[in-house]
Design an enzyme around this catalytic site. Structure first.
Site, PDB file in Angstrom:
ATOM      1  N   ASP A  81       6.752 -17.194 -11.094  1.00  0.00           N
ATOM      2  CA  ASP A  81       6.652 -15.944 -10.322  1.00  0.00           C
ATOM      3  C   ASP A  81       5.205 -15.471 -10.171  1.00  0.00           C
ATOM      4  O   ASP A  81       4.327 -15.863 -10.941  1.00  0.00           O
ATOM      5  CB  ASP A  81       7.429 -14.835 -11.048  1.00  0.00           C
ATOM      6  CG  ASP A  81       8.933 -15.056 -10.986  1.00  0.00           C
ATOM      7  OD1 ASP A  81       9.348 -16.145 -10.545  1.00  0.00           O
ATOM      8  OD2 ASP A  81       9.679 -14.148 -11.397  1.00  0.00           O
ATOM      9  N   HIS A 109       5.209 -17.654 -15.223  1.00  0.00           N
ATOM     10  CA  HIS A 109       4.315 -17.069 -14.212  1.00  0.00           C
ATOM     11  C   HIS A 109       3.147 -18.016 -13.976  1.00  0.00           C
ATOM     12  O   HIS A 109       2.432 -18.353 -14.925  1.00  0.00           O
ATOM     13  CB  HIS A 109       3.838 -15.692 -14.677  1.00  0.00           C
ATOM     14  CG  HIS A 109       4.968 -14.733 -14.871  1.00  0.00           C
ATOM     15  ND1 HIS A 109       5.719 -14.703 -16.027  1.00  0.00           N
ATOM     16  CD2 HIS A 109       5.510 -13.802 -14.046  1.00  0.00           C
ATOM     17  CE1 HIS A 109       6.656 -13.775 -15.909  1.00  0.00           C
ATOM     18  NE2 HIS A 109       6.561 -13.215 -14.720  1.00  0.00           N
TER      19      HIS A 109
HETATM   20 ZN    ZN Z   1       7.042 -10.861 -11.133  1.00  0.00          ZN
END
Ligand code: ZN
Length: 414
Positions: free
Chosen positions: A224, A366
């Site tokens: 993400d 991430h």
């Molecule tokens: Zn996020």
């Protein structure tokens, strides 16, 4: 009388002598060589059983039995594969426990053991090596093929009329995988190098490529908040080197400045999903702003890349039923969260993933932290040796036979 007995004995002795002399030839008349039609015999030892081929050819069978005897102290069962090549050689490989092998190439003319180079023309080595390397690279993750290409180890062969299978053993591969390493080199690939008569498969597809296996444990990696010019590329390269893929949930406001990177991911086995336009809590936004956050990335992707994001992931997993109904694509959440944003420590992330991950899981990370990129570099080989395939969400769904539906949220796909 005694003289006649002596003569009789003498004649018998000469006869035996002649038989011994013609041993092989005579026996070949009685037991003609049956080509490929050998049967499997079993030699029971104190440590297990050894299967081996029996050709009904006296000399050949004796030779093979001598190899079998040499293996009698091996602990565990031994199987084999055999083949008659060009009516000139018998190729034989024994499969020992712990991915060990013994292979032999026996000349049928004189029953001598031959070196593998007899099946090749002079000066074959360089071309053959580059072909082998090319095939290893297309079949195995980099940490495996690099070790085989660079390291010292042993190669074993099964030569057949249309292909040669090369088995690799005793290479120093870290982490250590538990599997047979081999490539099948079809003669379509190396026919110019061969010194034997061969058969060319009319329809031949190179099977030495990495393929996903629906029977293996499979997990999805998702990233993400990217893309990021340095860390996303690092992660993307790790995925490719390890024959893995992932779903990148990108922010809409980062697409325009990273067009080359996004294009590269779109053209790979990985895929691009959306993580909204600017990472806001969707439940806190008014309808108009919310619609913009949900839909604007799709508009941008259509304009810039002529495609749409595959899935939606709400920032913070923040969602309610109304918002779900507003999202016109499957919503992908997660069930494994190694909290890479919290620790920003590669080792912690690696341990968090390895200690919790199971078949069908969706892992959240991430691609904006270098610690995460570092963790991925360690995780992919480690997951491979633990028997996992790491893939994008689409591939996980396909392997599990699940059709993902729009407006529906998924935490894992089992
Ligand atoms: Zn996020």
């Amino acid at each position: 009388m005694r003289k006649r007995d002596l003569l009789k004995s003498l004649i018998i002795l000469v006869f035996i002598f002649l038989i011994c002399l013609l041993n092989n030839e005579l026996l070949k008349v009685i037991y003609p060589f049956k080509g490929d039609k050998y049967i499997t015999k079993i030699y029971e030892t104190a440590n297990g059983k050894i299967e081996y081929p029996y050709f009904r050819d006296y000399g050949l069978d004796k030779k093979i039995k001598s190899y079998v005897i040499k293996l009698k102290d091996v602990k565990g069962n031994i199987t084999y594969k055999a083949s008659v090549v060009d009516d000139e050689f018998v190729s034989l490989i024994f499969f020992l426990p712990n991915y060990q092998y013994k292979s032999y190439l026996i000349s049928l003319a004189n029953l001598k053991e031959e070196n593998i180079n007899v099946i090749f023309k002079f000066n074959y080595q360089e071309t053959l090596t580059s072909k082998i390397n090319e095939m290893l690279e297309s079949k195995y993750p980099a940490f495996i093929y690099n070790s085989i290409i660079d390291g010292k180890g042993d190669m074993y062969y099964l030569v057949e009329n249309n292909q040669i299978t090369i088995y690799f053993a005793n290479y120093n591969i870290t982490p250590t995988p538990n599997e047979n390493f081999f490539i099948k080199l079809n003669y379509q690939e190396i026919k110019d190098l061969l010194a034997i008569n061969y058969t060319l498969d009319k329809e031949y597809v190179n099977e030495n490529i990495y393929t996903l296996d629906p029977n293996k444990k499979t997990i999805a990696f998702t990233f993400d908040d990217g893309p990021n010019k340095t860390t996303t590329i690092k992660i993307f390269n790790s995925l490719n080197e390890n024959k893995a893929s992932a779903t990148f949930f990108m922010l809409g406001n980062r697409l325009e400045n990273n067009q080359d990177l996004v294009t590269e991911i779109l053209n790979s086995t990985s895929e691009v999903g959306t993580h909204s336009y600017s990472h806001k809590y969707l439940t806190k936004l008014r309808a108009k702003k919310r619609a913009f956050n949900i839909n604007e990335p799709t508009r941008i992707m259509t304009e810039l890349f002529n495609t749409t994001p595959v899935y939606f992931r709400p920032p913070y997993g923040n969602l309610n039923d109304k918002i779900k109904s507003e999202i016109n694509m499957p919503i992908i959440l997660w069930n494994v969260d190694p909290e890479d944003w919290k620790s920003k420590d590669a080792k912690t992330v690696v341990n968090n993933v390895l200690s919790t991950v199971k078949d069908g899981d969706i892992v959240l990370m991430h691609d904006i932290f270098s610690s995460t990129a570092e963790a991925v570099e360690t995780l992919l080989p480690e997951l491979y040796v633990r028997g996992y395939q790491v893939v994008s969400v689409s591939k996980l769904a396909a392997l599990k036979g699940v059709t993902l539906e729009a407006s529906k949220a998924y935490r894992h796909i089992k």
